[in-house]
Design a protein around this motif. Structure first.
Motif, PDB file in Angstrom:
ATOM      1  N   ILE A 157      46.059 -10.305 -16.721  1.00 13.91           N
ATOM      2  CA  ILE A 157      46.469 -10.974 -15.760  1.00 13.91           C
ATOM      3  C   ILE A 157      45.651 -10.975 -14.501  1.00 13.91           C
ATOM      4  CG2 ILE A 157      48.400 -11.635 -13.892  1.00 13.91           C
ATOM      5  CD1 ILE A 157      50.310 -10.898 -16.415  1.00 13.91           C
ATOM      6  N   PHE A 158      45.207  -9.558 -14.229  1.00 11.90           N
ATOM      7  CA  PHE A 158      44.339  -9.144 -12.929  1.00 11.90           C
ATOM      8  C   PHE A 158      43.059  -9.723 -13.124  1.00 11.90           C
ATOM      9  CE2 PHE A 158      41.607  -5.905 -10.983  1.00 11.90           C
ATOM     10  CZ  PHE A 158      41.737  -6.648  -9.468  1.00 11.90           C
ATOM     11  N   ALA A 159      42.444  -9.722 -14.415  1.00 12.65           N
ATOM     12  CA  ALA A 159      40.958 -10.203 -14.817  1.00 12.65           C
ATOM     13  C   ALA A 159      40.895 -11.791 -14.499  1.00 12.65           C
ATOM     14  CB  ALA A 159      40.805  -9.978 -16.412  1.00 12.65           C
ATOM     15  N   ASN A 160      42.251 -12.448 -15.196  1.00 14.93           N
ATOM     16  CA  ASN A 160      42.312 -13.910 -14.647  1.00 14.93           C
ATOM     17  C   ASN A 160      42.404 -14.328 -13.235  1.00 14.93           C
ATOM     18  OD1 ASN A 160      42.437 -16.633 -15.773  1.00 14.93           O
ATOM     19  ND2 ASN A 160      44.777 -16.593 -15.170  1.00 14.93           N
ATOM     20  N   GLY A 161      42.969 -13.443 -12.578  1.00 15.78           N
ATOM     21  CA  GLY A 161      42.951 -13.458 -10.879  1.00 15.78           C
ATOM     22  C   GLY A 161      41.651 -13.501 -10.520  1.00 15.78           C
ATOM     23  N   LEU A 162      40.797 -12.358 -11.198  1.00 17.89           N
ATOM     24  CA  LEU A 162      39.365 -12.159 -10.356  1.00 17.89           C
ATOM     25  C   LEU A 162      38.620 -13.291 -10.865  1.00 17.89           C
ATOM     26  CD1 LEU A 162      38.947  -8.517 -11.378  1.00 17.89           C
ATOM     27  CD2 LEU A 162      39.386  -9.546  -9.023  1.00 17.89           C
ATOM     28  N   GLN A 163      38.777 -14.005 -12.020  1.00 16.55           N
ATOM     29  CA  GLN A 163      38.051 -15.143 -12.608  1.00 16.55           C
ATOM     30  C   GLN A 163      38.493 -16.390 -11.650  1.00 16.55           C
ATOM     31  OE1 GLN A 163      35.701 -14.534 -15.439  1.00 16.55           O
ATOM     32  NE2 GLN A 163      34.993 -16.298 -14.471  1.00 16.55           N
TER      33      GLN A 163
END
Length: 251
Positions: free
Chosen positions: A96-102
Motif C-alpha cells: 500500500i505504501f509503495a502504491n502511494g509512492l507510485q
C-alpha cells in the motif's frame, strides 16, 4: 503467454515506467504498438480503445493485457504487476505504501508535463511558450525540490536502509525513481547539474538501478526509445534557466 503492453511507439512517455518493470524482471511481453502484423502497430492499440477490450475498455494508454485482464494507468499497472514480477513488498502495508509512492510519482510526472504544456495539450508548445516559462520557473524553484526532498526523506526513513524506497529489495518504485531522475536530468540539465549533491539518496538509487544487468541491457538496446521532444520529459533550453531552489509552498 507474454504480457501485451500498449503505448505509443515513438516516445518513452508514461509508458516507460511500465516497460522498465517488465525489462527489469525479464518478463516476456509484446510492445504491441511497436510490432507488426495482425493486431499489432498503432492500429492494434486503437482497436483496444475503440471496443476490442470491452467491457474493460481503457480511456488511454498505457494499459496492459494479461489474458482476460486489462489494466490501465501506470500506478495501477505497477500495483498489479509488482507482486507477479517480484518487484513489490511482500506485506500488505508495504504494498500500500509503495502504491502511494507510485501515485506521488504520477503527480510529479503530470507537473513535469505541464512545464511545456501549461495551458492545453491541444496547443503546440510554441503556442504557449510564455506560460511555459512561468510554469517551469515555479516547478524548478518549488515543486521539484518538494518532490525530490520527499523521496530523499522516504529513503532516509526506510528501516531497511536507503538503498531502496520500500523494504530491502528492488521494487517498481525504485525503477520509477530512476526514470524520473533520468528524465529530469535530460529535460533540465542546467537546473539539475548539482542535483546529486542535493538529493544523494535518490541519485544513488537511480545509479544502482541503471547498473542492474537487465536494466543496463535494456538501456543499451534499441528497445529503449531515446528521450525526445514529443514525450513527457522535453529539453527546451529556454526553459532550463531557473535555479532549483526550494521554497515553502502549499502542496
Amino acid at each position: 503467454m507474454p504480457y501485451e503492453f500498449y503505448y505509443w511507439p515513438g516516445i518513452q512517455g508514461r509508458g516507460e515506467f511500465v516497460r522498465l518493470a517488465l525489462e527489469a524482471a525479464g518478463a516476456p511481453y509484446v510492445d504491441v504498438a511497436r510490432g507488426r502484423g495482425a493486431g499489432r502497430g498503432v492500429k492494434g492499440l486503437m482497436s483496444m480503445l475503440e471496443g476490442a477490450a470491452a467491457p474493460q475498455t481503457p480511456f488511454a494508454p498505457p494499459f496492459l493485457r494479461d489474458g482476460a485482464v486489462v489494466v490501465s494507468h501506470v500506478a495501477n499497472i505497477l500495483h498489479y504487476l509488482g507482486p507477479k514480477l517480484g518487484l513489490a513488498p511482500k506485506d500488505e502495508a508495504g504494498r500500500i505504501f509503495a502504491n502511494g509512492l507510485q501515485l506521488t510519482i504520477t503527480d510529479l510526472v503530470a507537473e513535469v508535463h505541464d512545464t511545456h504544456h501549461p495551458i492545453s495539450t491541444d496547443l503546440y508548445y510554441e503556442d504557449q511558450k510564455k506560460e511555459a516559462k512561468a510554469r517551469t520557473d515555479a516547478f524548478l524553484r518549488h515543486r521539484a525540490p518538494k518532490y525530490l526532498g520527499y523521496f530523499e526523506r522516504v529513503l532516509t526513513d526506510n528501516p531497511a536502509g536507503p538503498a531502496h524506497a520500500v523494504g530491502g529489495d528492488l521494487t517498481t518504485v525504485d525503477l520509477s525513481l530512476f526514470q524520473v531522475w533520468a528524465g529530469l536530468a535530460y529535460a533540465f540539465p542546467h537546473a539539475f547539474a548539482d542535483a546529486g549533491k542535493r538529493y544523494p539518496g535518490v541519485a544513488a538509487v537511480a545509479a544502482s538501478v541503471a547498473q542492474l544487468p537487465n536494466v543496463a541491457a535494456y538501456l543499451a538496446s534499441d528497445r529503449r526509445i531515446p528521450f525526445n521532444e514529443s514525450g513527457v520529459f522535453r529539453c527546451y533550453p529556454e526553459l532550463d534557466q531557473a535555479p532549483a531552489s526550494a521554497g515553502r509552498r502549499k502542496s
